[in-house]
Design a protein around this motif. Structure first.
Motif, PDB file in Angstrom:
ATOM      1  N   GLU A 279      20.704 -16.021 -13.244  1.00  0.00           N
ATOM      2  CA  GLU A 279      21.182 -17.390 -13.464  1.00  0.00           C
ATOM      3  C   GLU A 279      21.315 -18.164 -12.157  1.00  0.00           C
ATOM      4  O   GLU A 279      21.806 -17.634 -11.169  1.00  0.00           O
ATOM      5  N   THR A 280      20.902 -19.434 -12.198  1.00  0.00           N
ATOM      6  CA  THR A 280      21.055 -20.328 -11.041  1.00  0.00           C
ATOM      7  C   THR A 280      21.819 -21.603 -11.395  1.00  0.00           C
ATOM      8  O   THR A 280      21.927 -22.493 -10.571  1.00  0.00           O
ATOM      9  N   GLY A 281      22.302 -21.709 -12.622  1.00  0.00           N
ATOM     10  CA  GLY A 281      23.029 -22.899 -13.038  1.00  0.00           C
ATOM     11  C   GLY A 281      22.100 -23.993 -13.544  1.00  0.00           C
ATOM     12  O   GLY A 281      20.901 -23.780 -13.727  1.00  0.00           O
ATOM     13  N   GLN A 282      22.655 -25.169 -13.745  1.00  0.00           N
ATOM     14  CA  GLN A 282      21.893 -26.282 -14.311  1.00  0.00           C
ATOM     15  C   GLN A 282      20.754 -26.705 -13.382  1.00  0.00           C
ATOM     16  O   GLN A 282      20.794 -26.454 -12.182  1.00  0.00           O
ATOM     17  N   ALA A 283      19.766 -27.356 -13.956  1.00  0.00           N
ATOM     18  CA  ALA A 283      18.591 -27.789 -13.196  1.00  0.00           C
ATOM     19  C   ALA A 283      18.969 -28.787 -12.101  1.00  0.00           C
ATOM     20  O   ALA A 283      18.454 -28.690 -10.977  1.00  0.00           O
ATOM     21  N   HIS A 284      19.852 -29.723 -12.401  1.00  0.00           N
ATOM     22  CA  HIS A 284      20.255 -30.726 -11.413  1.00  0.00           C
ATOM     23  C   HIS A 284      20.961 -30.046 -10.228  1.00  0.00           C
ATOM     24  O   HIS A 284      21.948 -29.343 -10.410  1.00  0.00           O
ATOM     25  N   GLY A 285      20.435 -30.210  -9.034  1.00  0.00           N
ATOM     26  CA  GLY A 285      21.029 -29.627  -7.835  1.00  0.00           C
ATOM     27  C   GLY A 285      20.647 -28.181  -7.585  1.00  0.00           C
ATOM     28  O   GLY A 285      21.174 -27.557  -6.663  1.00  0.00           O
ATOM     29  N   ARG A 286      19.736 -27.629  -8.391  1.00  0.00           N
ATOM     30  CA  ARG A 286      19.368 -26.218  -8.268  1.00  0.00           C
ATOM     31  C   ARG A 286      18.837 -25.876  -6.872  1.00  0.00           C
ATOM     32  O   ARG A 286      19.239 -24.877  -6.281  1.00  0.00           O
ATOM     33  N   GLU A 287      17.929 -26.688  -6.343  1.00  0.00           N
ATOM     34  CA  GLU A 287      17.331 -26.377  -5.043  1.00  0.00           C
ATOM     35  C   GLU A 287      18.402 -26.292  -3.958  1.00  0.00           C
ATOM     36  O   GLU A 287      18.411 -25.368  -3.154  1.00  0.00           O
ATOM     37  N   ARG A 288      19.303 -27.255  -3.932  1.00  0.00           N
ATOM     38  CA  ARG A 288      20.356 -27.282  -2.914  1.00  0.00           C
ATOM     39  C   ARG A 288      21.261 -26.058  -3.030  1.00  0.00           C
ATOM     40  O   ARG A 288      21.575 -25.393  -2.042  1.00  0.00           O
ATOM     41  N   ARG A 289      21.689 -25.752  -4.261  1.00  0.00           N
ATOM     42  CA  ARG A 289      22.567 -24.584  -4.467  1.00  0.00           C
ATOM     43  C   ARG A 289      21.865 -23.300  -4.043  1.00  0.00           C
ATOM     44  O   ARG A 289      22.462 -22.441  -3.388  1.00  0.00           O
ATOM     45  N   CYS A 290      20.615 -23.163  -4.414  1.00  0.00           N
ATOM     46  CA  CYS A 290      19.898 -21.918  -4.147  1.00  0.00           C
ATOM     47  C   CYS A 290      19.548 -21.755  -2.672  1.00  0.00           C
ATOM     48  O   CYS A 290      19.591 -20.648  -2.145  1.00  0.00           O
ATOM     49  N   GLU A 291      19.224 -22.854  -1.989  1.00  0.00           N
ATOM     50  CA  GLU A 291      18.907 -22.713  -0.569  1.00  0.00           C
ATOM     51  C   GLU A 291      20.151 -22.300   0.213  1.00  0.00           C
ATOM     52  O   GLU A 291      20.046 -21.591   1.216  1.00  0.00           O
ATOM     53  N   GLU A 292      21.339 -22.677  -0.255  1.00  0.00           N
ATOM     54  CA  GLU A 292      22.574 -22.232   0.391  1.00  0.00           C
ATOM     55  C   GLU A 292      22.860 -20.766   0.066  1.00  0.00           C
ATOM     56  O   GLU A 292      23.150 -19.971   0.949  1.00  0.00           O
ATOM     57  N   ARG A 293      22.762 -20.416  -1.202  1.00  0.00           N
ATOM     58  CA  ARG A 293      23.097 -19.047  -1.621  1.00  0.00           C
ATOM     59  C   ARG A 293      22.074 -18.028  -1.150  1.00  0.00           C
ATOM     60  O   ARG A 293      22.415 -16.886  -0.862  1.00  0.00           O
ATOM     61  N   PHE A 294      20.798 -18.436  -1.063  1.00  0.00           N
ATOM     62  CA  PHE A 294      19.734 -17.494  -0.719  1.00  0.00           C
ATOM     63  C   PHE A 294      19.093 -17.822   0.623  1.00  0.00           C
ATOM     64  O   PHE A 294      17.895 -17.616   0.817  1.00  0.00           O
ATOM     65  N   ALA A 295      19.912 -18.319   1.549  1.00  0.00           N
ATOM     66  CA  ALA A 295      19.428 -18.587   2.908  1.00  0.00           C
ATOM     67  C   ALA A 295      18.840 -17.294   3.476  1.00  0.00           C
ATOM     68  O   ALA A 295      19.365 -16.205   3.255  1.00  0.00           O
ATOM     69  N   GLY A 296      17.742 -17.415   4.172  1.00  0.00           N
ATOM     70  CA  GLY A 296      17.100 -16.230   4.739  1.00  0.00           C
ATOM     71  C   GLY A 296      16.036 -15.634   3.840  1.00  0.00           C
ATOM     72  O   GLY A 296      15.363 -14.681   4.222  1.00  0.00           O
ATOM     73  N   HIS A 297      15.877 -16.177   2.641  1.00  0.00           N
ATOM     74  CA  HIS A 297      14.820 -15.718   1.736  1.00  0.00           C
ATOM     75  C   HIS A 297      13.716 -16.771   1.668  1.00  0.00           C
ATOM     76  O   HIS A 297      13.967 -17.957   1.894  1.00  0.00           O
TER      77      HIS A 297
END
Length: 165
Positions: A83-101
């Protein structure tokens, strides 16, 4: 692949997907297996498996699988989460949580997704090969890794079958 939901949504994975599994150097499953027998079979039939559990996975699946899986392929850093949450803001949330990937494979929505965050993190959701929900097709993705980068990401549409929702 993601969201297989076996045997709830289908009894087996489509033959086309099994052929892809047997030719892949790395198979990624982004959760919602539902039945541990598929995990056993994928472990036996794939060269290498990167996987995580989903919100519908319990018991032995949660014991054997992580919430987030990671791997490196020729220098390409891959993460998988359900799960990554709702589509709105997904890229921003994921780039923070998965920094280094470099690549994040995720599931849950059953909706194919392919975007790139500002940091260059590629976000991929393969949809579902067995439960299309409101999508026109059941789907899965394949990609090539060339010189440490993701190349030729392909979304595969599966033909409708009697045991596929």
């Amino acid at each position: 692949m993601a969201d297989t939901h076996l045997p709830k949504r289908a009894k087996v994975l489509p033959d086309e997907l099994w052929r892809a599994v047997e030719h892949a150097d790395l198979v990624v499953h982004a959760g919602d297996w539902v039945d541990v027998e598929l995990l056993d079979e994928l472990e036996n039939r794939s060269r290498r498996l990167l996987a995580c559990y989903g919100n519908n996975d319990h018991g032995e699946l949660r014991t054997r699988l992580p919430e987030v899986g990671t791997a490196e392929v020729d220098g390409l850093r891959i993460a998988v989460v359900h799960e990554t949450g709702q589509a709105h803001g997904r890229e921003r949330r994921c780039e923070e949580r998965f920094a280094g990937h470099d690549v994040l494979v995720f599931g849950h929505s059953h909706i194919p997704w392919d975007t790139t965050a500002d940091t260059g993190l590629r976000l991929l959701n393969p949809g579902s090969p067995t439960d299309r929900r409101r999508q026109p097709h059941c789907t899965y993705m394949t990609a090539d890794v060339v010189d440490g980068r993701l190349d030729e990401v392909r979304l595969h549409r599966l033909p409708a079958r009697g045991n596929v929702a």
